[in-house]
Scaffold this motif. Structure first.
Motif, PDB file in Angstrom:
ATOM      1  N   ASP A 220     -12.545 -33.837   0.459  1.00 56.39           N
ATOM      2  CA  ASP A 220     -13.783 -34.554   0.731  1.00 56.39           C
ATOM      3  C   ASP A 220     -14.544 -33.784   1.811  1.00 56.39           C
ATOM      4  N   SER A 221     -15.677 -33.222   1.466  1.00 60.75           N
ATOM      5  CA  SER A 221     -16.410 -32.365   2.402  1.00 60.75           C
ATOM      6  C   SER A 221     -16.966 -33.127   3.597  1.00 60.75           C
ATOM      7  N   SER A 222     -16.943 -34.460   3.558  1.00 61.70           N
ATOM      8  CA  SER A 222     -17.424 -35.232   4.709  1.00 61.70           C
ATOM      9  C   SER A 222     -16.333 -35.486   5.738  1.00 61.70           C
ATOM     10  N   THR A 223     -15.070 -35.266   5.358  1.00 62.05           N
ATOM     11  CA  THR A 223     -13.967 -35.538   6.290  1.00 62.05           C
ATOM     12  C   THR A 223     -13.002 -34.364   6.459  1.00 62.05           C
ATOM     13  N   LEU A 272     -23.449 -40.049   4.721  1.00 64.63           N
ATOM     14  CA  LEU A 272     -22.395 -39.133   4.305  1.00 64.63           C
ATOM     15  C   LEU A 272     -22.868 -37.683   4.345  1.00 64.63           C
ATOM     16  N   MET A 273     -24.120 -37.453   3.921  1.00 70.46           N
ATOM     17  CA  MET A 273     -24.663 -36.096   4.002  1.00 70.46           C
ATOM     18  C   MET A 273     -24.733 -35.644   5.459  1.00 70.46           C
ATOM     19  N   GLY A 274     -25.063 -36.569   6.347  1.00 74.43           N
ATOM     20  CA  GLY A 274     -25.085 -36.229   7.768  1.00 74.43           C
ATOM     21  C   GLY A 274     -23.717 -35.786   8.255  1.00 74.43           C
ATOM     22  N   GLN A 275     -22.666 -36.468   7.764  1.00 73.53           N
ATOM     23  CA  GLN A 275     -21.313 -36.082   8.153  1.00 73.53           C
ATOM     24  C   GLN A 275     -20.961 -34.688   7.645  1.00 73.53           C
ATOM     25  N   VAL A 276     -21.349 -34.383   6.398  1.00 76.60           N
ATOM     26  CA  VAL A 276     -21.075 -33.058   5.832  1.00 76.60           C
ATOM     27  C   VAL A 276     -21.800 -31.986   6.651  1.00 76.60           C
ATOM     28  N   ILE A 277     -23.047 -32.256   7.002  1.00 81.16           N
ATOM     29  CA  ILE A 277     -23.832 -31.289   7.785  1.00 81.16           C
ATOM     30  C   ILE A 277     -23.205 -31.081   9.158  1.00 81.16           C
ATOM     31  N   GLU A 278     -22.746 -32.172   9.788  1.00 79.44           N
ATOM     32  CA  GLU A 278     -22.085 -32.054  11.095  1.00 79.44           C
ATOM     33  C   GLU A 278     -20.825 -31.199  10.997  1.00 79.44           C
ATOM     34  N   GLN A 279     -20.045 -31.434   9.938  1.00 77.65           N
ATOM     35  CA  GLN A 279     -18.830 -30.653   9.732  1.00 77.65           C
ATOM     36  C   GLN A 279     -19.155 -29.167   9.589  1.00 77.65           C
ATOM     37  N   ALA A 280     -20.162 -28.877   8.777  1.00 73.09           N
ATOM     38  CA  ALA A 280     -20.535 -27.480   8.536  1.00 73.09           C
ATOM     39  C   ALA A 280     -21.078 -26.820   9.797  1.00 73.09           C
ATOM     40  N   ALA A 281     -21.839 -27.583  10.578  1.00 78.25           N
ATOM     41  CA  ALA A 281     -22.440 -27.025  11.797  1.00 78.25           C
ATOM     42  C   ALA A 281     -21.382 -26.539  12.775  1.00 78.25           C
ATOM     43  N   GLN A 282     -20.204 -27.165  12.746  1.00 82.33           N
ATOM     44  CA  GLN A 282     -19.151 -26.788  13.683  1.00 82.33           C
ATOM     45  C   GLN A 282     -18.592 -25.399  13.418  1.00 82.33           C
ATOM     46  N   VAL A 283     -18.684 -24.934  12.173  1.00 81.57           N
ATOM     47  CA  VAL A 283     -18.117 -23.616  11.849  1.00 81.57           C
ATOM     48  C   VAL A 283     -19.187 -22.587  11.497  1.00 81.57           C
ATOM     49  N   LEU A 284     -20.437 -23.008  11.379  1.00 78.63           N
ATOM     50  CA  LEU A 284     -21.510 -22.063  11.079  1.00 78.63           C
ATOM     51  C   LEU A 284     -21.866 -21.291  12.339  1.00 78.63           C
ATOM     52  N   GLU A 285     -21.922 -19.992  12.220  1.00 79.58           N
ATOM     53  CA  GLU A 285     -22.231 -19.134  13.362  1.00 79.58           C
ATOM     54  C   GLU A 285     -23.636 -19.416  13.896  1.00 79.58           C
ATOM     55  N   GLN A 286     -23.768 -19.335  15.208  1.00 81.18           N
ATOM     56  CA  GLN A 286     -25.060 -19.585  15.848  1.00 81.18           C
ATOM     57  C   GLN A 286     -26.135 -18.656  15.283  1.00 81.18           C
ATOM     58  N   GLY A 287     -27.297 -19.241  15.001  1.00 80.86           N
ATOM     59  CA  GLY A 287     -28.411 -18.454  14.503  1.00 80.86           C
ATOM     60  C   GLY A 287     -28.362 -18.165  13.010  1.00 80.86           C
ATOM     61  N   ARG A 288     -27.323 -18.647  12.331  1.00 73.52           N
ATOM     62  CA  ARG A 288     -27.224 -18.403  10.891  1.00 73.52           C
ATOM     63  C   ARG A 288     -27.723 -19.621  10.111  1.00 73.52           C
ATOM     64  N   TYR A 289     -27.645 -19.553   8.786  1.00 78.58           N
ATOM     65  CA  TYR A 289     -28.431 -20.465   7.960  1.00 78.58           C
ATOM     66  C   TYR A 289     -27.611 -21.435   7.111  1.00 78.58           C
ATOM     67  N   LEU A 290     -28.190 -22.621   6.977  1.00 79.90           N
ATOM     68  CA  LEU A 290     -27.722 -23.660   6.076  1.00 79.90           C
ATOM     69  C   LEU A 290     -28.749 -23.819   4.965  1.00 79.90           C
ATOM     70  N   VAL A 291     -28.292 -23.815   3.725  1.00 75.38           N
ATOM     71  CA  VAL A 291     -29.168 -23.979   2.569  1.00 75.38           C
ATOM     72  C   VAL A 291     -28.808 -25.280   1.861  1.00 75.38           C
TER      73      VAL A 291
END
Length: 365
Positions: A220-223, A272-291
């Motif tokens: 589950d990508s939200s958890t 739920l989408m907010g949770q997925v985005i929060e999860q991804a933000a934790q491992v996405l490198e600073q200054g890089r992109y989310l699509v």
């Protein structure tokens, strides 16, 4: 423009002897007349046209120069078309610079000194794509998967070879397949076990010529703990995150209550989408992109701006908006067969038929 999954147009690549070509062009900088310059460039043009196609991107000898034949011939043609010596020499200098200097950004492999060569890369915000790429193992058999051209464009613009890409809604593995083709390590998260196995089979059937890590895990990508996921591959961050979530309840993908297509309300879907985005933000490198690739929906006759509502969940979590791309949405085969019926319904109901979806490009602050 034809968009395909071969970023370097390998059917157009030639391997050129740099030690021969560059001195030949350098000597032309001393041309005394336009006629002399044209004669020399004609010789270069003929030589380029005669060079054999390189069999693959990574097999040329170290001293050779790999380039698009059509690009080089077009540059020569521009020099030949110059009416003055000064203008011709200006074009010659630009060609030499493209062959001898590399200007790249920190986030991709594009040589901006050869920007004309990248005809496959879109830079407009309206994408009119009439058909999906069906090359290799790509398939349209999974209802709701997105066209391969989208991850292709994003990976080309916002990653380098060897970078790590995360797809939080892997589906049938479209992003994974493109990542493998382009030499990007790509991980996917998928809720449905059957789709995990299906995506793995497709990826395994596609040649991995760059020997990159490509895998999809069930969860589950939200958890799911993203840090633990990356740690299993010796990584702490990724350089790009791709999200192509369900468009709320437009397509029901499973009976799993955790499935976003089964969310009890739009508010719950967005949470739920907010949770997925929060999860991804934790491992996405600073200054890089989310699509985020998503469309809108109708509910009780009213247009629901689901795309912008989802985008806002990212903005609330520290992302900045870089671009909004509108992509034309071609109807499914079923809807194409009912075109007249849908037109009638639109006229009766006073609405417009969806013909687009959004690609939101967001940068981690």
């Amino acid at each position: 423009m034809s968009l395909h999954s071969d970023p370097y147009h390998e059917d157009d690549l030639v391997s050129l002897d740099r030690q021969y070509l560059v001195p030949l062009l350098e000597a032309l900088k001393h041309a005394a007349t336009v006629a002399d310059l044209r004669a020399g460039i004609t010789e270069v043009q003929t030589w380029i046209a005669e060079q054999p196609q390189t069999p693959a991107l990574d097999v040329a000898a170290p001293d050779d120069f790999i380039c698009s034949r059509s690009y080089l011939l077009a540059e020569c043609a521009q020099i030949l078309g110059a009416r003055t010596l000064d203008r011709g020499l200006h074009y010659l200098e630009r060609l030499l610079k493209s062959l001898t200097e590399i200007a790249t950004s920190p986030i991709n492999d594009l040589n901006l000194n050869r920007w004309k060569e990248y005809e496959d890369i879109l830079t407009d915000s309206l994408w009119m794509i009439d058909r999906r790429d069906s090359s290799g193992v790509h398939t349209a058999g999974y209802w709701g998967n997105f066209i391969p051209q989208i991850p292709y464009q994003m990976l080309r613009r916002y990653t380098k070879r060897g970078d790590w890409v995360l797809d939080t809604f892997a589906g049938s593995g479209t992003t994974l397949i493109e990542g493998q083709r382009l030499g990007r390590h790509t991980l996917g998260i998928e809720l449905q076990p059957r789709m995990v196995e299906y995506a793995k089979q497709l990826v395994a059937a596609e040649p991995n010529k760059h020997q990159v890590v490509v895998d999809v895990v069930q969860g589950d990508s939200s958890t799911l703990n993203y840090a633990d996921l990356l740690a299993a591959y010796g990584q702490t961050t990724v350089q790009l995150v791709m999200m192509h979530p369900p468009y709320y309840d437009i397509i029901k993908f499973s009976e799993d209550e955790r499935d976003l297509s089964n969310a009890a309300s739009i508010e719950r879907f967005l949470a739920l989408m907010g949770q997925v985005i929060e999860q991804a933000a934790q491992v996405l490198e600073q200054g890089r992109y989310l699509v985020i690739v998503i469309g809108d929906k109708y509910a009780k006759g009213d247009w629901i701006p689901l795309g912008f509502q989802t985008m806002n969940e990212a903005l609330k979590r520290g992302f900045s908006l870089k671009s909004i791309i509108v992509k034309n949405f071609e109807a499914t085969s079923g809807k194409r067969q009912q075109k007249e019926l849908w037109r009638y319904r639109a006229l009766v109901g006073g609405f417009y038929i969806f013909k687009h979806e959004y690609i939101f490009l967001l940068r981690k602050q």
